[in-house]
Write an enzyme that holds these catalytic residues in place. Structure first.
Site, PDB file in Angstrom:
ATOM      1  N   ARG A 167      -4.047   3.668  -2.927  1.00  0.00           N
ATOM      2  CA  ARG A 167      -5.486   3.602  -1.977  1.00  0.00           C
ATOM      3  C   ARG A 167      -5.841   4.269  -1.683  1.00  0.00           C
ATOM      4  O   ARG A 167      -6.394   3.884  -0.742  1.00  0.00           O
ATOM      5  CB  ARG A 167      -5.173   2.482  -1.063  1.00  0.00           C
ATOM      6  CG  ARG A 167      -3.838   1.430  -1.707  1.00  0.00           C
ATOM      7  CD  ARG A 167      -4.950   1.238  -2.788  1.00  0.00           C
ATOM      8  NE  ARG A 167      -4.541  -0.856  -3.381  1.00  0.00           N
ATOM      9  CZ  ARG A 167      -3.293  -0.701  -4.536  1.00  0.00           C
ATOM     10  NH1 ARG A 167      -3.119   0.772  -4.464  1.00  0.00           N
ATOM     11  NH2 ARG A 167      -3.182  -1.662  -4.706  1.00  0.00           N
ATOM     12  N   SER A 244      -6.393  -7.490  -0.715  1.00  0.00           N
ATOM     13  CA  SER A 244      -5.297  -6.809   0.183  1.00  0.00           C
ATOM     14  C   SER A 244      -6.071  -6.610   1.217  1.00  0.00           C
ATOM     15  O   SER A 244      -7.014  -5.660   1.311  1.00  0.00           O
ATOM     16  CB  SER A 244      -4.329  -5.725   0.052  1.00  0.00           C
ATOM     17  OG  SER A 244      -3.848  -6.604  -1.418  1.00  0.00           O
ATOM     18  N   GLU A 349      -7.784  -2.129   4.491  1.00  0.00           N
ATOM     19  CA  GLU A 349      -7.657  -1.370   3.435  1.00  0.00           C
ATOM     20  C   GLU A 349      -9.439  -1.312   2.524  1.00  0.00           C
ATOM     21  O   GLU A 349      -9.797  -0.225   2.532  1.00  0.00           O
ATOM     22  CB  GLU A 349      -7.144  -2.138   2.080  1.00  0.00           C
ATOM     23  CG  GLU A 349      -6.613  -1.423   0.807  1.00  0.00           C
ATOM     24  CD  GLU A 349      -6.801  -1.832  -0.219  1.00  0.00           C
ATOM     25  OE1 GLU A 349      -7.351  -1.810  -1.191  1.00  0.00           O
ATOM     26  OE2 GLU A 349      -6.412  -3.776  -0.216  1.00  0.00           O
TER      27      GLU A 349
HETATM   28  N1  EPU Z   1       5.022 -11.795   0.402  1.00  0.00           N
HETATM   29  C1  EPU Z   1       5.318 -12.388   1.033  1.00  0.00           C
HETATM   30  N2  EPU Z   1       4.531 -13.648   2.043  1.00  0.00           N
HETATM   31  C2  EPU Z   1       2.860 -13.446   0.674  1.00  0.00           C
HETATM   32  C3  EPU Z   1       2.754 -12.379  -0.772  1.00  0.00           C
HETATM   33  C4  EPU Z   1       3.861 -11.518  -1.025  1.00  0.00           C
HETATM   34  O1  EPU Z   1       6.369 -12.274   1.762  1.00  0.00           O
HETATM   35  O2  EPU Z   1       1.936 -14.747   0.941  1.00  0.00           O
HETATM   36  C5  EPU Z   1       6.085 -10.486  -0.008  1.00  0.00           C
HETATM   37  C6  EPU Z   1       6.663 -10.939  -1.517  1.00  0.00           C
HETATM   38  O3  EPU Z   1       7.907 -10.922  -0.766  1.00  0.00           O
HETATM   39  C7  EPU Z   1       6.347 -10.087  -2.237  1.00  0.00           C
HETATM   40  C8  EPU Z   1       5.972  -8.908  -1.911  1.00  0.00           C
HETATM   41  O4  EPU Z   1       5.430  -9.499  -0.739  1.00  0.00           O
HETATM   42  O5  EPU Z   1       7.519  -9.696  -3.027  1.00  0.00           O
HETATM   43  C9  EPU Z   1       4.724  -7.739  -2.744  1.00  0.00           C
HETATM   44  O6  EPU Z   1       3.971  -9.140  -2.943  1.00  0.00           O
HETATM   45  P1  EPU Z   1       2.935  -8.392  -4.126  1.00  0.00           P
HETATM   46  O7  EPU Z   1       4.088  -8.568  -5.423  1.00  0.00           O
HETATM   47  O8  EPU Z   1       2.025  -9.889  -4.519  1.00  0.00           O
HETATM   48  O9  EPU Z   1       2.596  -7.252  -4.129  1.00  0.00           O
HETATM   49  P2  EPU Z   1       1.478  -6.613  -2.541  1.00  0.00           P
HETATM   50  O10 EPU Z   1       2.284  -5.431  -1.978  1.00  0.00           O
HETATM   51  O11 EPU Z   1       1.347  -7.807  -2.023  1.00  0.00           O
HETATM   52  C10 EPU Z   1       0.027  -4.685  -4.198  1.00  0.00           C
HETATM   53  C11 EPU Z   1      -1.153  -4.185  -4.153  1.00  0.00           C
HETATM   54  C12 EPU Z   1      -1.941  -5.506  -4.860  1.00  0.00           C
HETATM   55  C13 EPU Z   1      -0.969  -6.005  -6.513  1.00  0.00           C
HETATM   56  C14 EPU Z   1      -0.084  -6.291  -6.234  1.00  0.00           C
HETATM   57  C15 EPU Z   1       0.673  -5.996  -7.749  1.00  0.00           C
HETATM   58  C16 EPU Z   1      -1.651  -3.461  -2.369  1.00  0.00           C
HETATM   59  C17 EPU Z   1      -2.072  -2.717  -0.605  1.00  0.00           C
HETATM   60  N3  EPU Z   1      -1.670  -4.277  -2.180  1.00  0.00           N
HETATM   61  O12 EPU Z   1       0.589  -6.109  -2.946  1.00  0.00           O
HETATM   62  O13 EPU Z   1      -3.256  -5.230  -4.928  1.00  0.00           O
HETATM   63  O14 EPU Z   1      -2.415  -6.568  -6.713  1.00  0.00           O
HETATM   64  O15 EPU Z   1       0.459  -5.190  -5.329  1.00  0.00           O
HETATM   65  O16 EPU Z   1       1.060  -4.697  -7.841  1.00  0.00           O
HETATM   66  O17 EPU Z   1      -1.068  -2.358  -2.497  1.00  0.00           O
HETATM   67  C18 EPU Z   1      -5.763  -4.588  -3.149  1.00  0.00           C
HETATM   68  O18 EPU Z   1      -5.017  -3.889  -3.450  1.00  0.00           O
HETATM   69  O19 EPU Z   1      -6.304  -5.481  -3.225  1.00  0.00           O
HETATM   70  C19 EPU Z   1      -3.779  -5.350  -4.703  1.00  0.00           C
HETATM   71  C20 EPU Z   1      -4.365  -6.859  -4.233  1.00  0.00           C
END
Ligand code: EPU
Length: 359
Positions: A167, A244, A349
Site C-alpha cells: 500500500r 480500508s 491508509e
Molecule cells: N474481518 C473481521 N471483521 C470484519 C471484516 C473482516 O473480523 O468486519 C476479518 C476476517 O477474519 C477476515 C479478515 O478480517 O478474514 C480479512 O478481511 P478481508 O478479506 O476483507 O481483507 P482485509 O485484510 O480487511 C484487504 C485490503 C482490501 C482488499 C481485501 C481483499 C488492506 C488494508 N485492505 O482487506 O483493500 O479489498 O484485502 O483482498 O490491505 C483497500 O485497501 O482500501 C481495500 C479495500
C-alpha cells in the site's frame, strides 16, 4: 476562477467517495492529458497550491478544505498493444479504474480481474500499490508516465523506479510528480492471474494458484466486494468510505510473540488469529483486530453520523451528515482501542489533506 477570501469555493466533498471535505478556491477538470500538464505547470508557475484529485476514493479532506486549486484528472484514453508477443494496455490516468478492468476483460484479456470493483482512478493505483484478492499493482505494472513539476518534463518509468511495497510507493504523499498514464501487462485468451486468495479460490472452485476465465473471476470478485460494502453505491451509506481506513499492521518479528500472547489472552486460546507472513515480521488483519477490540460492525450505532460500515469493520463511513472531524474522531477511537487491547498501532491508509487523526 478566483474568489475573494470571504467567498466559499466549491466543496471538495463532491469529489471524494466519503463525500467529505470543505471548500477549495477553485476546481478544474482536465479531460485531456495535454491540458492537465499545462494546467498544473501554469498553477505552479503562479505559486498556487495544487491538489491533484483522481477518483477521490483514498482522500480524506479537512472540513476547512484546501487553500488552493483542486485539479481533477479526467483523461480517459485506452490503447492496447503488444511487446514481444505479450499484450499490454495503456490507460490515461483519469480512467475510472473499474471501467478499465471491465474494458480489458471485455477485450479478451486477463490479469486485472482480481482488482475489479476498486473505486478510484487508474492513475492513482500505482501510488499506493493498490491490491486485492491476491493481486497487487506491483505484480502487473509495466510502466507509468510521470510529469515532473520541477522540470515540466514527462517520462515513462518502470515499476523498479517506484519502490512499490504494501500500500505504498515513492509517489505516495509526494506532490513532485503527477501520474499521466499507466500501463499494465495482460494475459492473452482471457486467462486470469493466478488465484492466490483462498476466499476467492473457494468461491471459484479452483485450487489456490490455479487460473480461471477472467470474466468469471471478475464476477466473483464483484460479488465478494459487494458483500463487504466495498463497491460504490450511492444508495448504500456503507460504501461512503475510503475503502480500508487502516493498513493491515505488520508486527516486527521481535514483538510477534508478545502481541500474539496479548491477543490470545483476550480472545481465548481456541480462536485462530489471522496472520500472514510479511517482509520483516507478521501481517495481522486490521479488520479482525478492530472487531475483537470491541468495535463491531456499525459501531457506535444507528444515530452516529460517522460509523463503521455495517458490512466491514475496516471501512469508516459517512452516513450522510458527518464532518471530517466526526470521521477522524471515530478513527482515533478505533486506533486507541486497538492499541489499548492488543498493543498494535494502526496507521491510516488514505491520504489526509489538511486534517489529521486526534493525537
Ligand atoms: N474481518 C473481521 N471483521 C470484519 C471484516 C473482516 O473480523 O468486519 C476479518 C476476517 O477474519 C477476515 C479478515 O478480517 O478474514 C480479512 O478481511 P478481508 O478479506 O476483507 O481483507 P482485509 O485484510 O480487511 C484487504 C485490503 C482490501 C482488499 C481485501 C481483499 C488492506 C488494508 N485492505 O482487506 O483493500 O479489498 O484485502 O483482498 O490491505 C483497500 O485497501 O482500501 C481495500 C479495500
Amino acid at each position: 476562477m478566483t474568489n475573494s477570501p470571504e467567498t466559499v469555493g466549491p466543496l471538495l466533498a463532491s469529489l471524494t467517495t466519503l463525500r467529505l471535505g470543505g471548500p477549495a478556491r477553485a476546481i478544474v477538470r482536465c479531460t485531456e492529458t495535454d491540458a492537465l500538464v499545462a494546467t498544473v505547470l501554469d498553477l505552479d508557475s503562479r505559486g498556487e497550491s495544487v491538489l491533484i484529485v483522481g477518483g477521490g476514493s483514498n482522500l480524506v479532506i479537512g472540513d476547512d478544505g484546501f487553500d488552493g486549486t483542486a485539479v481533477v484528472v479526467a483523461s480517459t484514453g485506452i490503447e492496447y498493444a503488444e511487446e514481444d508477443g505479450r499484450p499490454y494496455v495503456i490507460a490515461e490516468a483519469g480512467n475510472d479504474w473499474d471501467a478499465l478492468v471491465a474494458d480489458t476483460v471485455a477485450a479478451g484479456f486477463g490479469g486485472l480481474e482480481c482488482l475489479s470493483g476498486i473505486p478510484g482512478a487508474a492513475g492513482t493505483t500505482p501510488v499506493q500499490n493498490v491490491g486485492a484478492y491476491g493481486v497487487e499493482v506491483a505484480d502487473i505494472l509495466r510502466e507509468v508516465r510521470l510529469l515532473s513539476r520541477a522540470t515540466g518534463q514527462t517520462r515513462w518509468v518502470g515499476p523498479d523506479a517506484l519502490d512499490l511495497a504494501y500500500r505504498t510507493s515513492s509517489l505516495k504523499g509526494r506532490d513532485a510528480e503527477v501520474v499521466l498514464a499507466v500501463s499494465f501487462w495482460l494475459n492473452p485468451d482471457g486467462v486470469s492471474a493466478p488465484i492466490a486468495y483462498r476466499e476467492l479460490a473457494t468461491a471459484l472452485g479452483v485450487e489456490p494458484g490455479g487460473t480461471a476465465e477472467a470474466a468469471r473471476v471478475r464476477e466473483r470478485v464483484l460479488e465478494l466486494r459487494r458483500g463487504k460494502g466495498m463497491v460504490l453505491d450511492d444508495a448504500d451509506h456503507d460504501t461512503w468510505s475510503a475503502g480500508s481506513f487502516f493498513t493491515n499492521p505488520i508486527v516486527p518479528e521481535s514483538q510477534v510473540d508478545d502481541i500474539l500472547a496479548r491477543i490470545t489472552e483476550r480472545v481465548g486460546p481456541d480462536v485462530a488469529v489471522p496472520r500472514y507472513p510479511a517482509d520483516a515480521g507478521v501481517k495481522l488483519s486490521a479488520g479482525w483486530l478492530i472487531e475483537r477490540a470491541g468495535f463491531t460492525r456499525g459501531f457506535p450505532g444507528d444515530d452516529a453520523a460517522a460509523r463503521l460500515s455495517t458490512k466491514h469493520t475496516l471501512a469508516l463511513t459517512n452516513r450522510g451528515s458527518a464532518t471530517t472531524a466526526d470521521l477522524l474522531a471515530l478513527a482515533g477511537r478505533v486506533r486507541d482501542g486497538v492499541r489499548d487491547a492488543f498493543g498494535v498501532d494502526l496507521h491510516p491508509e488514505p491520504v489526509l489533506v489538511n486534517c489529521q487523526l486526534p493525537r
